[in-house]
Design a protein around this motif. Structure first.
Motif, PDB file in Angstrom:
ATOM      1  N   GLU A  16      -3.061  -5.543 -25.958  1.00 24.87           N
ATOM      2  CA  GLU A  16      -4.283  -5.941 -25.249  1.00 24.87           C
ATOM      3  C   GLU A  16      -4.937  -7.153 -25.918  1.00 24.87           C
ATOM      4  N   LEU A  18      -3.365  -9.431 -27.572  1.00 24.26           N
ATOM      5  CA  LEU A  18      -2.495 -10.560 -27.224  1.00 24.26           C
ATOM      6  C   LEU A  18      -2.818 -11.079 -25.825  1.00 24.26           C
ATOM      7  N   LYS A  19      -3.002 -10.176 -24.873  1.00 29.92           N
ATOM      8  CA  LYS A  19      -3.348 -10.585 -23.511  1.00 29.92           C
ATOM      9  C   LYS A  19      -4.704 -11.292 -23.489  1.00 29.92           C
ATOM     10  N   ARG A  21      -6.115 -12.964 -25.787  1.00 33.14           N
ATOM     11  CA  ARG A  21      -6.058 -14.288 -26.431  1.00 33.14           C
ATOM     12  C   ARG A  21      -5.778 -15.387 -25.415  1.00 33.14           C
ATOM     13  N   ASP A  22      -5.077 -15.063 -24.333  1.00 34.61           N
ATOM     14  CA  ASP A  22      -4.758 -16.063 -23.308  1.00 34.61           C
ATOM     15  C   ASP A  22      -6.018 -16.593 -22.621  1.00 34.61           C
ATOM     16  N   THR A  23      -7.106 -15.837 -22.674  1.00 26.20           N
ATOM     17  CA  THR A  23      -8.341 -16.256 -22.000  1.00 26.20           C
ATOM     18  C   THR A  23      -9.336 -16.914 -22.948  1.00 26.20           C
ATOM     19  N   THR A  25     -10.858 -19.747 -25.387  1.00 29.89           N
ATOM     20  CA  THR A  25     -10.779 -21.197 -25.564  1.00 29.89           C
ATOM     21  C   THR A  25     -11.255 -21.638 -26.944  1.00 29.89           C
ATOM     22  N   GLU A  27     -11.076 -21.923 -30.776  1.00 26.69           N
ATOM     23  CA  GLU A  27      -9.974 -21.826 -31.742  1.00 26.69           C
ATOM     24  C   GLU A  27     -10.231 -20.780 -32.830  1.00 26.69           C
ATOM     25  N   ASP A  30      -9.700 -17.385 -31.422  1.00 31.22           N
ATOM     26  CA  ASP A  30      -8.257 -17.188 -31.253  1.00 31.22           C
ATOM     27  C   ASP A  30      -7.598 -16.831 -32.589  1.00 31.22           C
ATOM     28  N   ARG A  34      -5.719 -13.354 -33.450  1.00 37.76           N
ATOM     29  CA  ARG A  34      -4.335 -13.367 -33.939  1.00 37.76           C
ATOM     30  C   ARG A  34      -4.218 -12.540 -35.225  1.00 37.76           C
ATOM     31  N   GLN A  37      -4.497  -8.840 -34.314  1.00 44.17           N
ATOM     32  CA  GLN A  37      -3.239  -8.393 -33.714  1.00 44.17           C
ATOM     33  C   GLN A  37      -2.171  -8.195 -34.793  1.00 44.17           C
TER      34      GLN A  37
END
Length: 150
Positions: A16, A18-19, A21-23, A25, A27, A30, A34, A37
């Protein structure tokens, strides 16, 4: 709430993150996600064997101390025996096992220091085994960045 095994829950949460993180913006956010995770994955990887690994380490250090008792002067031998005999054996909490392991490692370090001043084939062999066991533990910890408890 369902009773989900901890290892499964950790892997699901890591997925979840990881998913999510795609949204993201930002840094810094993020990077933080990471890191979270990675820690969750590392804990999930270690979950199954973390207690057994500690029990194995405790047994290995106790065996080294037992061998050292036969070589050491009486006062040191008595301290080694006391450390080896101390500690609960039925309490399998990680913190309890870590405390026990810390005490055994410290006694092994004291024994290794004593062995340095008492050369001979049995002492030299035991000294090498103690330091190898200590180094193996450090390597295990460094194999998982950020996971110093393992």
């Amino acid at each position: 709430m369902r009773n989900i095994p901890t290892q499964v829950a950790l892997r699901a949460l890591a997925a979840e993150v990881l998913k999510a993180r795609d949204t993201v913006t930002d840094e810094k956010v993020d990077q933080l996600m990471r890191a979270v995770q990675s820690v969750m994955e590392a804990v999930a990887d270690e979950w199954d064997d973390c207690v057994q690994w500690r029990l194995d380490e405790i047994a290995a250090f106790a065996a080294l101390l037992r061998r050292g008792e036969a070589l050491a002067e009486p006062e040191l031998a008595a301290r080694l025996a006391a450390v080896r005999a101390a500690g609960p054996t039925a309490d399998l909490r990680i913190s309890t096992l870590d405390d026990r392991l810390d005490g055994l490692r410290a006694a092994a370090g004291e024994l290794a220091a004593w062995l340095e001043g008492h050369p001979g084939p049995p002492a030299d062999a035991l000294w090498r085994e103690i330091w190898q066991r200590l180094l193996d533990g450090l390597r295990r910890q460094s194999a998982r960045p950020g996971m110093t408890a393992y």
